[in-house]
Design a protein around this motif. Structure first.
Motif, PDB file in Angstrom:
ATOM      1  N   ASP A 177      -1.019  52.608 -62.399  1.00  0.00           N
ATOM      2  CA  ASP A 177      -1.448  51.707 -61.496  1.00  0.00           C
ATOM      3  C   ASP A 177      -2.752  51.270 -61.972  1.00  0.00           C
ATOM      4  OD1 ASP A 177       0.726  51.544 -59.875  1.00  0.00           O
ATOM      5  OD2 ASP A 177       0.171  52.815 -58.326  1.00  0.00           O
ATOM      6  N   ASP A 178      -3.653  52.047 -62.579  1.00  0.00           N
ATOM      7  CA  ASP A 178      -4.945  51.558 -63.102  1.00  0.00           C
ATOM      8  C   ASP A 178      -4.754  50.421 -64.407  1.00  0.00           C
ATOM      9  OD1 ASP A 178      -6.475  53.173 -61.482  1.00  0.00           O
ATOM     10  OD2 ASP A 178      -5.792  54.797 -62.345  1.00  0.00           O
ATOM     11  N   ILE A 179      -3.702  50.773 -64.841  1.00  0.00           N
ATOM     12  CA  ILE A 179      -3.365  49.794 -66.152  1.00  0.00           C
ATOM     13  C   ILE A 179      -2.922  48.257 -65.444  1.00  0.00           C
ATOM     14  CG2 ILE A 179      -2.125  49.479 -68.382  1.00  0.00           C
ATOM     15  CD1 ILE A 179      -3.990  51.534 -68.260  1.00  0.00           C
ATOM     16  N   ARG A 180      -1.853  48.691 -64.314  1.00  0.00           N
ATOM     17  CA  ARG A 180      -1.455  47.418 -63.682  1.00  0.00           C
ATOM     18  C   ARG A 180      -2.501  46.464 -63.156  1.00  0.00           C
ATOM     19  NH1 ARG A 180       2.398  51.388 -62.003  1.00  0.00           N
ATOM     20  NH2 ARG A 180       4.169  51.148 -63.236  1.00  0.00           N
ATOM     21  N   ALA A 181      -3.721  47.144 -62.690  1.00  0.00           N
ATOM     22  CA  ALA A 181      -4.653  46.617 -62.047  1.00  0.00           C
ATOM     23  C   ALA A 181      -5.602  45.780 -63.115  1.00  0.00           C
ATOM     24  CB  ALA A 181      -5.532  47.556 -61.272  1.00  0.00           C
ATOM     25  N   LEU A 182      -5.303  45.792 -64.131  1.00  0.00           N
ATOM     26  CA  LEU A 182      -6.011  44.766 -65.171  1.00  0.00           C
ATOM     27  C   LEU A 182      -5.298  43.658 -65.160  1.00  0.00           C
ATOM     28  CD1 LEU A 182      -6.599  47.505 -68.080  1.00  0.00           C
ATOM     29  CD2 LEU A 182      -8.493  46.835 -66.311  1.00  0.00           C
ATOM     30  N   GLY A 183      -4.120  43.364 -64.558  1.00  0.00           N
ATOM     31  CA  GLY A 183      -3.393  42.170 -64.664  1.00  0.00           C
ATOM     32  C   GLY A 183      -2.668  42.127 -65.742  1.00  0.00           C
ATOM     33  N   GLY A 184      -1.705  41.151 -65.872  1.00  0.00           N
ATOM     34  CA  GLY A 184      -0.531  41.198 -66.668  1.00  0.00           C
ATOM     35  C   GLY A 184       0.250  39.995 -66.353  1.00  0.00           C
ATOM     36  N   ASP A 222     -11.195  38.367 -77.113  1.00  0.00           N
ATOM     37  CA  ASP A 222     -10.391  37.277 -76.646  1.00  0.00           C
ATOM     38  C   ASP A 222      -9.351  37.309 -77.800  1.00  0.00           C
ATOM     39  OD1 ASP A 222     -11.843  36.670 -79.132  1.00  0.00           O
ATOM     40  OD2 ASP A 222     -12.141  34.556 -78.431  1.00  0.00           O
ATOM     41  N   ILE A 223      -9.572  38.244 -78.624  1.00  0.00           N
ATOM     42  CA  ILE A 223      -8.074  38.551 -79.670  1.00  0.00           C
ATOM     43  C   ILE A 223      -7.214  39.548 -79.314  1.00  0.00           C
ATOM     44  CG2 ILE A 223      -7.529  38.871 -82.125  1.00  0.00           C
ATOM     45  CD1 ILE A 223     -10.031  37.608 -82.967  1.00  0.00           C
ATOM     46  N   THR A 224      -7.594  40.458 -78.952  1.00  0.00           N
ATOM     47  CA  THR A 224      -7.072  41.666 -78.524  1.00  0.00           C
ATOM     48  C   THR A 224      -7.416  42.070 -77.100  1.00  0.00           C
ATOM     49  OG1 THR A 224      -6.627  42.545 -80.526  1.00  0.00           O
ATOM     50  CG2 THR A 224      -5.990  44.206 -78.613  1.00  0.00           C
ATOM     51  N   PRO A 225      -7.167  41.303 -75.921  1.00  0.00           N
ATOM     52  CA  PRO A 225      -7.587  41.665 -74.593  1.00  0.00           C
ATOM     53  C   PRO A 225      -6.892  43.123 -74.054  1.00  0.00           C
ATOM     54  CG  PRO A 225      -5.898  39.966 -74.695  1.00  0.00           C
ATOM     55  CD  PRO A 225      -6.165  40.309 -75.968  1.00  0.00           C
ATOM     56  N   PRO A 226      -7.646  43.667 -73.145  1.00  0.00           N
ATOM     57  CA  PRO A 226      -6.962  44.945 -72.889  1.00  0.00           C
ATOM     58  C   PRO A 226      -5.691  44.908 -72.249  1.00  0.00           C
ATOM     59  CG  PRO A 226      -9.275  44.429 -71.873  1.00  0.00           C
ATOM     60  CD  PRO A 226      -8.736  43.080 -72.480  1.00  0.00           C
ATOM     61  N   GLN A 227      -4.988  43.843 -71.833  1.00  0.00           N
ATOM     62  CA  GLN A 227      -3.466  43.914 -71.377  1.00  0.00           C
ATOM     63  C   GLN A 227      -2.765  44.006 -72.778  1.00  0.00           C
ATOM     64  OE1 GLN A 227      -5.724  41.327 -70.722  1.00  0.00           O
ATOM     65  NE2 GLN A 227      -6.136  42.022 -68.601  1.00  0.00           N
ATOM     66  N   GLN A 228      -3.032  43.418 -74.066  1.00  0.00           N
ATOM     67  CA  GLN A 228      -2.227  43.565 -74.987  1.00  0.00           C
ATOM     68  C   GLN A 228      -2.645  45.056 -75.690  1.00  0.00           C
ATOM     69  OE1 GLN A 228      -2.546  40.390 -78.055  1.00  0.00           O
ATOM     70  NE2 GLN A 228      -2.305  38.632 -76.326  1.00  0.00           N
ATOM     71  N   ALA A 229      -3.515  45.447 -75.491  1.00  0.00           N
ATOM     72  CA  ALA A 229      -4.064  46.816 -76.180  1.00  0.00           C
ATOM     73  C   ALA A 229      -3.429  47.938 -75.265  1.00  0.00           C
ATOM     74  CB  ALA A 229      -5.634  46.989 -76.133  1.00  0.00           C
ATOM     75  N   LEU A 230      -3.438  47.571 -73.978  1.00  0.00           N
ATOM     76  CA  LEU A 230      -2.752  48.729 -73.070  1.00  0.00           C
ATOM     77  C   LEU A 230      -1.314  48.515 -72.487  1.00  0.00           C
ATOM     78  CD1 LEU A 230      -6.207  49.372 -71.224  1.00  0.00           C
ATOM     79  CD2 LEU A 230      -5.058  51.026 -72.808  1.00  0.00           C
ATOM     80  N   ALA A 245       1.564  39.858 -73.518  1.00  0.00           N
ATOM     81  CA  ALA A 245       0.639  40.594 -72.284  1.00  0.00           C
ATOM     82  C   ALA A 245      -0.634  39.338 -72.267  1.00  0.00           C
ATOM     83  CB  ALA A 245       0.299  41.916 -72.242  1.00  0.00           C
ATOM     84  N   GLY A 246      -1.006  39.495 -71.134  1.00  0.00           N
ATOM     85  CA  GLY A 246      -2.452  38.794 -70.887  1.00  0.00           C
ATOM     86  C   GLY A 246      -2.538  38.099 -69.342  1.00  0.00           C
ATOM     87  N   VAL A 247      -3.323  37.323 -69.195  1.00  0.00           N
ATOM     88  CA  VAL A 247      -3.720  37.001 -67.904  1.00  0.00           C
ATOM     89  C   VAL A 247      -3.745  35.473 -67.530  1.00  0.00           C
ATOM     90  CG1 VAL A 247      -4.680  38.879 -66.836  1.00  0.00           C
ATOM     91  CG2 VAL A 247      -6.074  37.322 -67.854  1.00  0.00           C
ATOM     92  N   LEU A 277     -12.719  51.562 -71.774  1.00  0.00           N
ATOM     93  CA  LEU A 277     -12.647  49.946 -71.630  1.00  0.00           C
ATOM     94  C   LEU A 277     -14.088  49.613 -71.582  1.00  0.00           C
ATOM     95  CD1 LEU A 277     -10.986  47.311 -71.133  1.00  0.00           C
ATOM     96  CD2 LEU A 277     -10.956  48.095 -68.824  1.00  0.00           C
ATOM     97  N   HIS A 278     -14.494  48.868 -72.775  1.00  0.00           N
ATOM     98  CA  HIS A 278     -15.729  48.316 -72.990  1.00  0.00           C
ATOM     99  C   HIS A 278     -15.910  46.906 -72.037  1.00  0.00           C
ATOM    100  CE1 HIS A 278     -19.584  46.885 -74.447  1.00  0.00           C
ATOM    101  NE2 HIS A 278     -19.952  48.002 -75.046  1.00  0.00           N
ATOM    102  N   GLN A 279     -16.832  46.675 -71.550  1.00  0.00           N
ATOM    103  CA  GLN A 279     -17.010  45.410 -70.530  1.00  0.00           C
ATOM    104  C   GLN A 279     -17.184  44.233 -71.259  1.00  0.00           C
ATOM    105  OE1 GLN A 279     -16.089  45.569 -67.287  1.00  0.00           O
ATOM    106  NE2 GLN A 279     -15.565  47.777 -67.997  1.00  0.00           N
ATOM    107  N   SER A 280     -17.868  44.313 -72.510  1.00  0.00           N
ATOM    108  CA  SER A 280     -18.485  42.915 -72.894  1.00  0.00           C
ATOM    109  C   SER A 280     -18.107  42.838 -74.461  1.00  0.00           C
ATOM    110  CB  SER A 280     -20.030  42.841 -72.640  1.00  0.00           C
ATOM    111  OG  SER A 280     -20.652  43.838 -73.202  1.00  0.00           O
ATOM    112  N   ILE A 281     -18.037  43.801 -75.234  1.00  0.00           N
ATOM    113  CA  ILE A 281     -18.098  43.840 -76.689  1.00  0.00           C
ATOM    114  C   ILE A 281     -17.092  42.860 -77.152  1.00  0.00           C
ATOM    115  CG2 ILE A 281     -16.576  45.683 -77.205  1.00  0.00           C
ATOM    116  CD1 ILE A 281     -20.223  44.727 -79.002  1.00  0.00           C
ATOM    117  N   GLY A 282     -17.286  42.026 -78.174  1.00  0.00           N
ATOM    118  CA  GLY A 282     -16.134  41.285 -78.845  1.00  0.00           C
ATOM    119  C   GLY A 282     -15.327  41.861 -79.888  1.00  0.00           C
ATOM    120  N   HIS A 283     -14.162  41.208 -80.362  1.00  0.00           N
ATOM    121  CA  HIS A 283     -13.184  42.074 -80.887  1.00  0.00           C
ATOM    122  C   HIS A 283     -13.682  42.589 -82.297  1.00  0.00           C
ATOM    123  CE1 HIS A 283      -9.226  42.533 -82.725  1.00  0.00           C
ATOM    124  NE2 HIS A 283      -9.724  41.907 -83.850  1.00  0.00           N
TER     125      HIS A 283
END
Length: 753
Positions: A448-455, A347-355, A217-219, A379-385
């Motif tokens: 749909d809220d998860i789908r809205a994150l992209g993938g 950038d290592i585990t983006p939300p798409q891969q976590a969810l 998963a990813g965008v 879902l944090h907005q900025s913190i790194g891995h």
């Protein structure tokens, strides 16, 4: 006063000014001198910092059981003594002075990630996952590992050992009302999910921090790490590395992959930060590098499993992993709540891969609820891995609040929720019911809220499926041709030298006391510290230094972006080619890339039987069941149905005053909440019509139960109109007499308070 009494020229010199053509200008010569003295001192102190880092790495590597835990601990179980031995161990964290734990509260177990770097990250600081658990009064345990794997150990063996660790902790806390909560960071997250799926009866809530579960998963335009396997032609290079290592895979290769993700940070920013702020950043840098710079080893078979089954095969979320005893790893089998903490800045585990695994498992919200799973995400907005489980700010907010509200999470009805945090200072209604510095609400979300994150779309999934099949072919080709030759030539001694000469390790050795050229550095650094002369913050040469640094970072970031764009373009073109897809046996126009788990008739039959049994229970129960059903009915009138910690805190207060509620365990309360919620979803009107039957004829008891409902509903703030209407209906159904002041209240939850 001194300047005022000086001659004009002396005063100007004192202020760093001189006259040139009648205008005052900065004394650049003096500022240049100040800057170069400061820069020279900083450079020497930075060199000494690198020397100390190299020495610390050597000391860490020489220890038998290295870790960076800042807490004392006691060994509880050593996995090397198990029937299938592993290099993992379970320790009890000893609370520091001034911190007391309550044996009646559920224990927490922090599982350390074994993804190349050393152990201890979950407790490296006192403001850490371990720290917040202890401060919340919970017993805390830690599962770590030794640098060298036990010969022959597998990922499956580690899963079984972790199940034993959980059972051991459960047995040590028979008085705790609630099974242990498991915290898995990064690699440890997917590891404990596999364990929980094969041992669902053993675990309590599972908290995943930066843990990838859906590997494709990813965008587009982001998340380039997922394309790495495609550039390498699959996992045959993983097998080659394991063979060159004489059956051992060097974790330094994994850490190096992480570092290549952000060359600006690896090659410049991390070191420049220390150089530019050497007086304040040195100790923090050394603390982190002690962990980051001590790579550990894996068995080649372990790494091959991870690469084949997870990274390339993406089999975890599709139920495609089968253990040696025939047990299938099906994440739908997990019965405990699952909490996912991820970040847009990771950038290592983006939300798409976590969810994304949630979308792999379930097609509809109703299917998720029918499966009985409770999933909470933040879902944090900025913190790194690394910040997800290292940052003190994250530890004292998200991890702290999760620890404080875990009992509430454990009784949430099935469904998908998002954890929403609000500063306590902004809470107008009942702030005294907020346990920490933030109010936590768990608001209902939809798939749909998860789908809205992209993938991925179907074409993307087909590309990754193409890679998976090509990887299998390349791996088989390697093992039948080059593999036997490499294995025959590799020796343990040669493999050890290859690991020793790895550039990742050599950079530590080069800047250490092992390098005789650095012998004078320690003494010179001490002399500099005794005569330190930092320049003024407004020195223009310091500003020029910062500008040069920013330019270097921008250049490296641009090169990274170009590299990542080229990587993605190449991957999409190669693995999206219809000819290649056809050659590996995929239909280029079909849906062969889909990776939903197969429908299991036995599972579907069990769900149908459970629904039938549930319908029959609509008229069974007493006042507690009636009160819970009524509370949930009122709560469904809120726009975002969920739970507010203030309402749960009110239940705790009511429990303390109740005789009936004290005997109600958390497990029993959780089962009752789920049952009443599902009854409302199945047939709301029938469920509500049955309330008077459950209440019986005791008017006083009805009044007391209704009073409890009102208090809990009001604790979360003003009710919206729909919730008010529902409360009025409940009041009519209860038809209460006057409430009896001070009487016991029957609707309770055991919360560990």
């Amino acid at each position: 006063m001194e300047t005022a009494s000086m001659p004009a020229g002396a005063a100007r010199r004192r202020q760093g000014l001189s006259l040139a053509d009648g205008w005052p200008v900065p004394d650049l010569a003096r500022q240049a001198q100040d800057y170069w003295i400061d820069a020279g001192q900083r450079w020497l102190l930075f060199l000494d910092t690198l020397r100390r880092r190299g020495n610390a790495q050597a000391e860490q590597a020489a220890r038998k059981a290295p870790n960076v835990l800042s807490f004392a601990y006691e060994l509880v179980a050593d996995g090397r003594g198990f029937e299938r031995p592993v290099n993992y161990g379970l320790v009890r964290i000893v609370p520091p002075d001034g911190v007391a734990v309550d044996p009646g509260k559920r224990p927490f177990i922090v599982f350390d990630p074994r993804a190349g770097h050393g152990p201890g990250i979950g407790g490296m600081k006192h403001d850490s996952e371990i720290g917040v658990v202890l401060r919340a009064g919970h017993p805390c345990y830690f599962v770590g590992f030794l640098p060298d794997p036990v010969p022959g150990q597998t990922v499956e063996d580690v899963c079984r050992a972790e199940a034993v660790f959980v059972e051991t902790v459960t047995a040590l806390h028979p008085q705790a009302d609630g099974k242990p909560c498991l915290i898995g960071n990064c690699q440890a997250g997917w590891q404990i999910m596999m364990m929980a799926a094969t041992h669902p009866e053993a675990t309590g809530p599972v908290l995943l921090a930066g843990a990838p579960l859906s590997y494709w998963a990813g965008v587009h335009g982001r998340n380039p790490l997922r394309y790495l396997g495609g550039l390498l032609g699959g996992t045959w290079l993983t097998a080659l590395a394991g063979d060159l290592g004489a059956g051992i895979f060097d974790g330094a290769a994994l850490v190096a992959n992480f570092e290549r993700m952000n060359p600006a940070n690896t090659l410049w920013k991390k070191n420049y930060t220390v150089f530019s702020r050497v007086d304040s950043e040195t100790e923090r840098f050394l603390e982190f590098e002690t962990w980051w710079g001590s790579p550990v080893l894996l068995n080649a078979a372990e790494m091959q499993f991870i690469a084949d089954e997870l990274f390339i095969g993406n089999k975890l979320s599709s139920g495609g992993i089968v253990f040696s005893d025939g047990a299938r790893v099906d994440l739908r089998a997990i019965t405990a709540p699952i909490i996912v903490f991820c970040s847009q800045g990771d950038d290592i585990t983006p939300p798409q891969q976590a969810l994304g695994w949630i979308l792999d498992l379930y097609g509809t919200d109703r299917e998720l609820i029918a499966g009985g799973q409770t999933i909470v995400y933040a879902l944090h907005q900025s913190i790194g891995h690394l910040g997800i489980f290292v940052s003190a700010k994250v530890a004292t907010k998200e991890h702290d609040e999760f620890a404080r509200t875990m009992d509430l999470i454990d009784v949430l009805p099935p469904g998908l929720y998002e954890a929403v945090f609000t500063g306590k200072s902004g809470v107008a209604d009942h702030p005294e019911l907020v346990s920490g510095d933030h109010l936590v609400r768990f608001e209902r979300r939809r798939l749909d809220d998860i789908r809205a994150l992209g993938g991925n779309d179907a074409a993307d999934d087909r590309r990754f499926a193409t890679l998976a099949r090509l990887s299998e072919a390349n791996l088989a080709l390697y093992r039948s041709t080059l593999g036997p030759l490499v294995k025959g030539l590799a020796t343990p001694e040669g493999a050890a030298w290859l690991r020793h000469l790895h550039p990742y390790r050599q950079r530590f050795a080069a800047f250490s006391d092992r390098n005789p050229l650095l012998a004078p550095v320690a003494g010179l650094a001490e002399a500099v510290r005794a005569h330190r002369r930092p320049t003024a913050p407004d020195n223009p040469f310091l500003a020029a230094q910062e500008a040069v640094s920013a330019g270097i970072v921008q250049t490296l970031d641009t090169l990274r972006d170009l590299r990542d764009h080229a990587t993605e373009t190449l991957f999409l073109a190669v693995y999206g080619a219809p000819l290649l897809q056809a050659l590996v046996g995929l239909d280029p126009s079909g849906t062969d890339g889909a990776h939903r788990p197969a429908t299991e008739p036995a599972r579907e039959a069990a769900i149908a039987a459970a629904v039938a049994e549930l319908r029959a229970r609509a008229t069974r129960g007493g006042p507690i069941e009636a009160g819970l059903r009524a509370l949930l009915y009122v709560g469904l009138g809120r726009p975002r149905f969920g739970a507010d910690e203030r309402g749960f805190a009110m239940l705790r207060r009511i429990r303390r005053d109740s005789v009936t509620g004290r005997d109600l365990s958390l497990a029993r309360f959780k089962a009752m909440v789920r049952e009443q919620y599902l009854l409302l979803l199945l047939d709301e009107e029938r469920a509500m019509a049955a309330l008077p039957t459950l209440l019986g004829d005791d008017a006083g008891q009805r009044a007391r139960t209704l009073d409890a409902i009102r208090r809990v509903a009001a604790a979360s703030g003003a009710l919206p109109e729909e919730a008010k209407r529902r409360l009025e209906r409940v009041e009519a159904l209860f038809a209460p007499a006057a409430a009896t002041p001070g009487a016991p209240l029957p609707i309770q939850a055991e919360t560990g308070a």
